[in-house]
Design an enzyme around this catalytic site. Sequence first.
Site, PDB file in Angstrom:
ATOM      1  N   LYS A  35       0.801  -1.235   0.000  1.00  0.00           N
ATOM      2  CA  LYS A  35       0.000   0.000   0.000  1.00  0.00           C
ATOM      3  C   LYS A  35       0.832   1.283   0.000  1.00  0.00           C
ATOM      4  O   LYS A  35       0.378   2.287  -0.539  1.00  0.00           O
ATOM      5  CB  LYS A  35      -0.975   0.001   1.180  1.00  0.00           C
ATOM      6  N   ARG A 130      -7.148   1.742  16.980  1.00  0.00           N
ATOM      7  CA  ARG A 130      -7.641   1.926  15.614  1.00  0.00           C
ATOM      8  C   ARG A 130      -8.759   0.905  15.434  1.00  0.00           C
ATOM      9  O   ARG A 130      -9.628   0.816  16.280  1.00  0.00           O
ATOM     10  CB  ARG A 130      -6.512   1.817  14.567  1.00  0.00           C
TER      11      ARG A 130
HETATM   12  C1  PLP Z   1      -0.472  -0.918   6.642  1.00  0.00           C
HETATM   13  C2  PLP Z   1      -0.946  -2.129   7.299  1.00  0.00           C
HETATM   14  C3  PLP Z   1      -0.067  -3.186   7.500  1.00  0.00           C
HETATM   15  C4  PLP Z   1       1.411  -3.133   7.114  1.00  0.00           C
HETATM   16  O1  PLP Z   1       2.097  -2.252   7.933  1.00  0.00           O
HETATM   17  P1  PLP Z   1       3.685  -2.015   7.795  1.00  0.00           P
HETATM   18  O2  PLP Z   1       4.025  -1.218   8.990  1.00  0.00           O
HETATM   19  O3  PLP Z   1       3.894  -1.294   6.519  1.00  0.00           O
HETATM   20  O4  PLP Z   1       4.344  -3.346   7.808  1.00  0.00           O
HETATM   21  C5  PLP Z   1      -0.561  -4.323   8.105  1.00  0.00           C
HETATM   22  N1  PLP Z   1      -1.856  -4.414   8.485  1.00  0.00           N
HETATM   23  C6  PLP Z   1      -2.735  -3.411   8.291  1.00  0.00           C
HETATM   24  C7  PLP Z   1      -4.137  -3.586   8.739  1.00  0.00           C
HETATM   25  C8  PLP Z   1      -2.316  -2.241   7.700  1.00  0.00           C
HETATM   26  O5  PLP Z   1      -3.198  -1.253   7.518  1.00  0.00           O
END
Ligand code: PLP
Length: 354
Positions: A35, A130
């Site tokens: 992402k 969150r």
């Molecule tokens: C962005 C995200 C991740 C990945 O996080 P990183 O810190 O980039 O490894 C994992 N789970 C969810 C729900 C996320 O939104």
Amino acid sequence: MYPRLVINRKKVEENARKVVEIGKKFGIEIVGVTKVSLGDPNVAECMKKAGIEVLGESRIQNIKRLLKEGIEGPFMLLRIPMISELKEVVRLVDYVLVSENSVVNELDEVAELVGRTVNVIYMVDLGDLREGVWYEEAVNEISKVMHKKNANLIGIGTNFGCYGGVLPTVDNMKKLVEIKEAVEKKIKRRIEIVSGGSTVTLKLLENGTIPDAINQLRIGEAIVLGTDATGGRKIPWLSDATVILEAEVVEVKTKPSVPVGETGFDAFGRKKHFEDKGWRRRAILAIGEQDIDPIGLHPIDEKLEVLHASSDHTIVDITESDNDYKLGDIMKFKLSYGALLRAMTSPHVEKIYV
Ligand SMILES: *Cc1c(COP(=O)(O)O)cnc(C)c1O
């Protein structure tokens, strides 16, 4: 064209491979999260080459981009879905993170219509505030998910370091495992996946304290940047030379370090504090808040100091540098997660792959 991002595919792939390896040691599947790259197919390909199967994305548009560029899933949707996008979710996504019983019901109905099944991972909030059901209510709420024909409750998961900056520990991880076991007892079915967080959780693999029952992590930042923002560290066994930002100098002048005249707020309504260092040599770069987060620019030339940015200009103090910067010169930076996110998203930043 400048500014541009130079993305080193080999280094991203090596990082992904190392993360997959450490996961394997603990029986943990790695979901590769794309992402931060706006669903960049090159980044996804590096992850696939490194042996990652499932790709995690927060946005349906990015999943569409990946599919269009020939990247096959399976895909996991990381952001809990909007009701209004469920049809597309069911069509394109194989694993959906959820935090509401009603969404599981809707998913089941839509999946029936579309003629597809989806797997559901129910999120538990262990304190970060969150998404997810609050951990004290988790067993009750998750057990209410009825066995469904088209939306299959396959796992539970959690998040750290996203809102509250809460760190994963052996204690809160054990809580997640206890919730899994209690839910299994109540619904008399197995919960296959226990998804224990993101990059910040890697620390518990490094020190060998991750509970056995955790069998999945969703990793983006560690692979793409080699850093762990929540843990506040560069990950020592990964490369942070994966992505370099290059921007061009459009002005070099010597000016006072404190503005002259009565001051209000800057272009973004911020009040900046100025330290009087006398007259300084400064360069202006043709890149700004629209393309980066100036706080997240880390100059390769360590004697540079990024002072501030407005929408389209970034001001860098070059007084201490050993380099004699001139108009047209290119400055190089490593990036924070936030700065990379913006640069990947900006159509004005070219992306180059080496
Ligand atoms: C962005 C995200 C991740 C990945 O996080 P990183 O810190 O980039 O490894 C994992 N789970 C969810 C729900 C996320 O939104």
